[in-house]
Design an enzyme around this catalytic site. Structure first.
Site, PDB file in Angstrom:
ATOM      1  N   GLU A 178     -54.805 -47.142 -26.885  1.00 30.49           N
ATOM      2  CA  GLU A 178     -56.014 -47.954 -26.984  1.00 30.49           C
ATOM      3  C   GLU A 178     -55.748 -49.233 -27.761  1.00 30.49           C
ATOM      4  OE1 GLU A 178     -58.500 -44.920 -28.743  1.00 30.49           O
ATOM      5  OE2 GLU A 178     -58.373 -45.862 -30.712  1.00 30.49           O
ATOM      6  N   ARG A 215     -57.650 -34.764 -34.600  1.00 32.97           N
ATOM      7  CA  ARG A 215     -58.214 -35.349 -35.821  1.00 32.97           C
ATOM      8  C   ARG A 215     -57.444 -34.897 -37.056  1.00 32.97           C
ATOM      9  NH1 ARG A 215     -62.126 -34.321 -32.155  1.00 32.97           N
ATOM     10  NH2 ARG A 215     -63.416 -36.121 -31.600  1.00 32.97           N
ATOM     11  N   HIS A 230     -54.707 -43.364 -37.152  1.00 35.54           N
ATOM     12  CA  HIS A 230     -55.537 -44.549 -37.332  1.00 35.54           C
ATOM     13  C   HIS A 230     -56.986 -44.148 -37.562  1.00 35.54           C
ATOM     14  CE1 HIS A 230     -55.755 -43.611 -33.011  1.00 35.54           C
ATOM     15  NE2 HIS A 230     -56.970 -44.109 -33.053  1.00 35.54           N
ATOM     16  N   HIS A 262     -53.522 -39.719 -30.982  1.00 36.42           N
ATOM     17  CA  HIS A 262     -53.593 -39.373 -29.572  1.00 36.42           C
ATOM     18  C   HIS A 262     -52.216 -38.925 -29.088  1.00 36.42           C
ATOM     19  CE1 HIS A 262     -57.473 -41.202 -29.800  1.00 36.42           C
ATOM     20  NE2 HIS A 262     -56.976 -42.414 -30.001  1.00 36.42           N
ATOM     21  N   GLN A 292     -57.449 -40.076 -36.865  1.00 38.06           N
ATOM     22  CA  GLN A 292     -57.048 -39.377 -35.651  1.00 38.06           C
ATOM     23  C   GLN A 292     -55.748 -39.915 -35.071  1.00 38.06           C
ATOM     24  OE1 GLN A 292     -59.621 -41.243 -32.145  1.00 38.06           O
ATOM     25  NE2 GLN A 292     -60.900 -40.828 -33.944  1.00 38.06           N
TER      26      GLN A 292
END
Length: 400
Positions: free
Chosen positions: A133, A281, A262, A98, A96
């Site tokens: 993240e 995704r 990642h 972001h 996926q």
């Protein structure tokens, strides 16, 4: 400060043993994937302010400035801008990326204008926020992060000896780095599923045979074989070969910024992220994949995995990500040492991952909390805490 109560989330990819081992509880035989310590609306942690259990989200909503402090409210609004988790992967998570903040805002607005329900399975943007993240390993932690340099990816593909992969390797050697990566990923993900399924299966089979023989790509081939086992025929198996394979040792971390592809493969870690659900995704999942939108968001930049190690700033070991919404640090406490004052100011969540840590607060009246692995407290803005004990304490807060 308030002790947080949370529940284990039983996603299918979760480990059956990692969280029970940490918590000192017997395994149930079922996957136990995550514990959330935060105020995310999907699963806010609970606390007791003297009137029974209440969600942390409701506590913050009732008086944001008292709980978060004026600076955090000005920067992020009346909500906790980060989510802290324990993550235990027993099987690979989806591959996926972001979006950045501008992409999230535009994507959310466009899907709202089209009237796509927030819970629709084909919805890409659940909110207007970006989702950087950080994952910090508590055990050896295996993952994929960022694009390999194209020549290296070409060598890895050629090493499998699968003829259908040769055109991809040729592109990776002939084109400039970002252009080559974009062309190959577009070809892999844009093809009809049946057209790449056989290639993905043969690549995974070849990787399974090559991994035990050693060599520079043995670990990457072992990972490819694992992905093929869990997701036979998935184009993500081929896409994963373009990415850096990494095994973090305890205390090491990865930072996943916008557009960086990642996947987490196995291991137990502390995860800290901006409070968002925006995920695009690439594969290794039965969920919706929007290839055109994904290709618009991915940053096709060859890079190393970027293993992050903490910087000791006088006993507080800080993982520097330069992200405003969150800041992760770690304290390793020794028995008999003097009580350690913790930084005060922003709101913070303190999570024990080893040993026993005793926290003392002098806000109003003196309060104490003894934390064992897998337990945490929320401390509102301005609360002064000290820590003693023999254990490891992670501190999640904002960076404003």
């Amino acid at each position: 400060m308030d002790r947080l109560a949370t529940t284990v989330r039983p996603y299918a990819w979760g480990s059956t043993t990692a969280l029970p081992d940490l918590l000192g509880t017997p395994p149930t035989g079922e996957p136990q994937a995550e514990m959330w310590f935060g105020a995310h609306p999907a699963a806010p942690a609970r606390l007791d302010r003297g009137r029974g259990p209440v969600s942390l989200a409701d506590v913050i909503a009732a008086d944001p400035e008292a709980e978060l402090g004026p600076a955090a409210v000005r920067a992020f609004g009346p909500r906790l801008p980060f989510l802290l988790k324990l993550l235990a992967a027993g099987a690979p998570l989806s591959l996926q990326v972001h979006p950045d903040r501008a992409q999230a805002e535009a994507g959310f607005a466009a899907e709202e204008a089209r009237g796509i329900p927030l819970d629709a399975p084909h919805r890409n943007y659940k909110d207007r926020n970006h989702k950087p993240e950080l994952i910090c390993a508590l055990t050896p932690f295996e993952g994929l992060c960022g694009f390999r340099h194209p020549a290296e990816a070409a060598d890895l593909l050629d090493g499998l000896g699968v003829g259908d992969l040769k055109p991809y390797a040729d592109i990776l050697r002939a084109e400039p780095g970002p252009a080559a990566l974009r062309e190959v990923l577009t070809a892999v993900l844009g093809a009809e599923r049946h057209a790449v399924a056989d290639t993905a299966d043969r690549a995974a089979s070849a990787a399974a045979q090559l991994a035990p023989k050693g060599g520079p790509y043995a670990a990457a081939y072992a990972a490819c074989a694992t992905l093929g086992h869990h997701h036979p025929g998935d184009p993500g198996v081929l896409a994963a070969l373009l990415l850096n394979h990494v095994v973090l040792q305890p205390g090491e971390a990865l930072f996943l910024g916008a557009g960086v592809p990642h996947a987490y493969l196995s291991g137990l870690g502390v995860e800290l992220m901006a409070n968002s659900d925006n995920v695009l995704r690439c594969g290794l999942t039965p969920k919706h994949i929007d290839v055109p939108e994904l290709l618009r968001v991915v940053r096709f930049e060859p890079r190393d995995a970027g293993v992050l190690r903490p910087e000791d700033t006088g006993g507080e070991e800080v993982y520097d990500t330069r992200t405003a919404e969150f800041r992760l640090s770690r304290f390793v406490l020794a028995p008999g040492a003097a009580a350690r004052p913790l930084p005060a100011g922003p709101p913070q969540i303190l999570l024990c991952t080893a040993g026993t840590v005793r926290l003392t607060s002098d806000r109003g009246t003196t309060r104490e909390a003894a934390l064992t692995p897998g337990t945490a407290v929320f401390a509102p803005a301005g609360e002064h805490l000290t820590a003693t004990g023999d254990g490891t304490l992670f501190r999640a807060t904002v960076a404003v």
